[in-house]
Write a protein that holds these residues in place. Sequence first.
Motif, PDB file in Angstrom:
ATOM      1  N   ILE A 154      36.379  51.769  44.663  1.00 15.32           N
ATOM      2  CA  ILE A 154      36.376  53.234  44.553  1.00 15.32           C
ATOM      3  C   ILE A 154      37.442  53.835  45.464  1.00 15.32           C
TER       4      ILE A 154
ATOM      5  N   TYR B  54      19.933  50.422  43.951  1.00 16.74           N
ATOM      6  CA  TYR B  54      21.224  50.730  43.336  1.00 16.74           C
ATOM      7  C   TYR B  54      21.549  49.667  42.300  1.00 16.74           C
ATOM      8  N   LEU B  56      24.234  49.639  40.271  1.00 14.56           N
ATOM      9  CA  LEU B  56      25.668  49.656  39.995  1.00 14.56           C
ATOM     10  C   LEU B  56      26.082  50.683  38.951  1.00 14.56           C
ATOM     11  N   PRO B  60      22.840  55.511  43.378  1.00 13.90           N
ATOM     12  CA  PRO B  60      21.808  54.895  44.216  1.00 13.90           C
ATOM     13  C   PRO B  60      20.688  55.885  44.539  1.00 13.90           C
TER      14      PRO B  60
ATOM     15  N   LEU C  15      35.821  59.090  40.113  1.00  7.69           N
ATOM     16  CA  LEU C  15      34.887  58.771  41.159  1.00  7.69           C
ATOM     17  C   LEU C  15      33.763  57.945  40.607  1.00  7.69           C
ATOM     18  N   GLY C  16      33.226  57.085  41.426  1.00  2.50           N
ATOM     19  CA  GLY C  16      32.048  56.347  41.016  1.00  2.50           C
ATOM     20  C   GLY C  16      30.820  57.196  41.182  1.00  2.50           C
ATOM     21  N   GLY C  17      29.752  56.792  40.493  1.00  5.57           N
ATOM     22  CA  GLY C  17      28.472  57.439  40.697  1.00  5.57           C
ATOM     23  C   GLY C  17      28.115  57.336  42.161  1.00  5.57           C
ATOM     24  N   LEU C  18      28.487  56.207  42.747  1.00  3.49           N
ATOM     25  CA  LEU C  18      28.231  55.972  44.154  1.00  3.49           C
ATOM     26  C   LEU C  18      28.972  56.964  45.027  1.00  3.49           C
ATOM     27  N   ALA C  89      31.179  45.108  35.887  1.00  4.60           N
ATOM     28  CA  ALA C  89      30.182  45.794  36.711  1.00  4.60           C
ATOM     29  C   ALA C  89      30.868  46.675  37.746  1.00  4.60           C
ATOM     30  N   THR C  90      31.924  46.144  38.364  1.00  2.70           N
ATOM     31  CA  THR C  90      32.655  46.921  39.360  1.00  2.70           C
ATOM     32  C   THR C  90      33.302  48.143  38.731  1.00  2.70           C
ATOM     33  N   ASN C  91      33.939  47.947  37.585  1.00  2.00           N
ATOM     34  CA  ASN C  91      34.588  49.066  36.914  1.00  2.00           C
ATOM     35  C   ASN C  91      33.592  50.157  36.546  1.00  2.00           C
ATOM     36  N   VAL C  92      32.464  49.741  35.996  1.00  2.00           N
ATOM     37  CA  VAL C  92      31.463  50.725  35.586  1.00  2.00           C
ATOM     38  C   VAL C  92      30.912  51.442  36.815  1.00  2.00           C
ATOM     39  N   ALA C  93      30.665  50.675  37.879  1.00  2.00           N
ATOM     40  CA  ALA C  93      30.128  51.281  39.099  1.00  2.00           C
ATOM     41  C   ALA C  93      31.075  52.342  39.635  1.00  2.00           C
ATOM     42  N   ALA C  94      32.369  52.137  39.455  1.00  2.00           N
ATOM     43  CA  ALA C  94      33.350  53.074  39.980  1.00  2.00           C
ATOM     44  C   ALA C  94      33.771  54.109  38.939  1.00  2.00           C
ATOM     45  N   ASP C  96      35.113  53.686  36.201  1.00  2.00           N
ATOM     46  CA  ASP C  96      36.459  53.360  35.771  1.00  2.00           C
ATOM     47  C   ASP C  96      36.380  52.311  34.658  1.00  2.00           C
TER      48      ASP C  96
END
Lengths: 303, 306, 437
Positions: A154, B54, B56, B60, C15-18, C89-94, C96
């Motif tokens: 991110i 969380y 992913l 979260p 931006l990620g959901g995070l 998983a990383t892309n979706v989390a971000a 992107d």
Amino acid sequence: MTTEISSTRTGATPSAAPSPSKRDETPWPSRVRSLLKHAALIITAFVMLYPVLWMIAGSLRSQDQIFQAPGLWVSDPQPQNYPDGWAALASPFGHYMLNSAIIAIGCILGNLVSCSLAAYAFARMEFRAKRTLFAIMLMTIMLPIHVVIVPQYILFSQLDWLNTFLPLVVPKILATDAFFIFLMVQFIRGIPRELDEAARIDGCGHFRIFGRIILPLMVPALATTAIFTFIWTWNDFFSQLIFLTDPDMYTVPVALRSFVDATSESSWGSLFAMSVVSLVPIFLAFLFGQKFLIKGIATTGGK
Amino acid sequence: MSALGELRTLKGQQSTDKRDTKVAYLFLLPWFAGLFLITIGPMAASLYLAFTDYNLIQPPEWAGLDNFQRMLTDDRLHNSLKVTFLYVFISVPLQLALALALAVLLDRGLRGLPLYRSIYYLPSLLGASVAIAVLWRQIFGTQGLVNQILALVGIDGRGWISDPSTALGTIIILNVWTFGAPMVIFLAGLRQIPRMYYEAASTEGAGRWRQFRSVTLPLLTPIIFFNLVLQLIHAFQSFTQAFVVSGGTGGPSDSTMFYTLYLYQSGFQNFDMGYASALAWLLVIIIGVFTAINFYASKLWVFYDD
Amino acid sequence: MPTPSPRRTVSRRALGGLAAGAAATAGLAACGGGSAGDEGPVTLRFTWWGADARHQYTEQIIQAFNEEHPDIQVEGEFTEWSGYWDRLATNVAANDAPDIIQMDAIYLRSYADRGALLDLSQLEGLDTSAIDSNALDTGETGDGLFGLVIGVVPLGVMTNPGIVQAAGQQVPDDTTWTWDDYNALGAAISAATPEGTYGVANGGIDEAGLQLWVKQLGGAFYDDEGNVTLDPAMVTDWYEYNLGLIESGAAGPVTLAMERAVAALDQSGIATNTIAMQPYWATQINALAGASGQPLTLLRPPTQSVGGEPGVYYKPSMFWSASARTEHPEQVATFLDYLVNSQAVADLMLTERGIPANTAIRDYITPKLSETDRQAIEYTDSLADVVEDTPPSAPAGASNIEEIVRRYGSQVLFGELQPAAAAEAMVEELTNAVGTA
């Protein structure tokens, strides 16, 4: 083990004073001993070489022979695996090697400069919060990458760094590889302090002590850093996989994994052929790089 | 002899301390920049996530200490701790001993040493490539090389790599076999030992073993210490070898389920990144404790020339 | 629920959901720059897993599409199976995620139920009329169509007639054989072939095998709502049968099976000609016959009793999915339509991603297929009268079902757990995993 160690010519120089055992030593038994040592080293070398020999054998086998033919003998060599593997992906394999090389060189330069600066501070200077900072530095390498990769992604995405080499190189320029800082700290602390105290009395500041005295004396540590950075960057799969999604930016490890897939038909011949090819630069780097490992105080004149 | 921050006794040092701090921070500038711009943010995020649920994909949700409570009853976690500790305490000493022995052997005094060194480093060059996974299976598999050799002498082998009682052993062997990195560091360390010490020792009539004991070993302690600390940290985090050899499963029946492998599976395969983050921070605490012990113990045996 | 996507001006950066929660968003979300009215072609990111053969022809598909649609620029991203899911998983989390995503049944609901995928039934310009409707349903969850099935494939017993005959046995009549026959034949082959060659592969550790077994007994892993309905008694039964295969000598040592369970297809017993019979997905005959170098044949799975249900079904080989956050649903529809309906694509893809679920395409490519491909299609067609509904796909939380089945199975086969205890524990773990997801 102990016998091997005791029989090594650890500190032997031509001028070494005779030790008790040396009195009855003639050139002949010494030659026998060295022959025996070579024999032992060569046998061990085979154990170490086996994987590479096997990989080379695999790179010359046809798909149905790779897992069926035992041992190292190749009955029907298929050199075609090399050109096939070279051209199998979107770009020629050399393209990925070039990408890897660019990243590796950036990382090497970054690590050499930034880590040696930080290491000098930790090893030779007194400053506030030194122990805390040192502890923090070590802590940064204790956290597994898998839980920081998403936040990192991110972060780099916000910086618009994805699909560039920046996420892989800039952290090295900024000394995030605590492994090498610690390595250099240990080496600097092995350098007798009288040397820089003397320079200090002559009025040298820290930058000159660092540049003129410490750096030349820590060539082995710098060489180690350069070699390791090269090899580890060359082999690092996970972060390169995540940060580089555009096939144009792929690196050697990411490209190599593109030959095999657990769920479909893989190209093992190409995989092994390109694995062999990609091994060449790091092997050569090691072969030549170790010349600098050998330059210690002994040869740079720490009298 | 001293640990970090030992008081210095040379006269005139006190007065330079203030200036030292400024200059020192200048030396540390890149590192500070990296710490604040790149390292701290993601670390803090993972710490926060450790207290959340969380997956992913969705944002979260705060979960308090749920993740940590769950650890208490997670049998697979306890098993992975057992596997990891076994691995760390067997493979690190073995690997370091082998690396040191070979570094001394390959240091000097024979023809062709550069070539030997490079060959001995080769397994480490391969990293955790796909080829290694295949190779290890060809060597330690039920129909692998080891069993073929054992069959020659009439011993019935077994599937070393896939038998739960020996699978971890093969990964330890794999790790010990890639002793190249600590060996190179030892080699570099050996090179830094001033010749004059050996010359002095020889003139006093010390044999080679005595020289090794009284010159090489003490002067190499900072490097031994370094290798010990770093190999310990790496071993606790060991991931790729088990991942590659077990095909990412940690099998057979969790016998090679390393801590970080379990963490990875939780995070990426089960979409449970909150729990994975909590696991990661538990690991930081575990590694931190062992590293601290290492540092305190080092005062007893590590010799610094400064 | 995911936060609504901020209007993004540059498709790849967000931006990620995070991050959205933490880092006061507005300013950052705009940092991509550019303006909404950008001229020029729309860029779509398209990701898939596979090995180099798939990468090559998929790049050609992209090239052909880009030439045909100058207003759309598709960019491919590829890697192998395990790296693929880490990256996705990383892309979706971000936030992107790529626009078009190759998807597997195991992960479909993990992504769809959490709002990461686009409901394809809402897309205009995507024609699904030629796709077999049963197959199309496999991409449905309760909330919509999140996976566009590419191909279907049934399970079959991959058989090496050479080994069977070398053992002095006959390839059996697969319309009448039972699991007991399978065991007996396997034992006979093991006994009559050299050391290291076995009649059948070990079962008890593969999810597909358990699916089949449970289906034959009239059960299912999950219901349509995604609840776990797996009956431990059926699992116990399965374990006991597979222990019997080892006892009779039909199957080899467990360690061998465990090695192969995690190895590539090319290292399997069938591929290395050391096992006569093993259940596989029919299209895997291509890779297996290639690696083995010997002719193979596909048999119907044995039944529980003579004349019993074969329990075979068409498994969706994989899906095309789209990111819920794509900014160009229209162009995504155009590309997806091209992927499933274009003959140009079919010419390149053939059956490499499964036997096409699009019946028109399937008829179109049949004459162009290789011998082994035809074997797979003939086998698939031969099941038409007995094939059953495809079981519901794994709900969110069950994406590691294969790993769970393998782990408990290996504990049973190694004698660490009793079948009944393992079955109970496995169902409990699965239920918990799905319940807390």
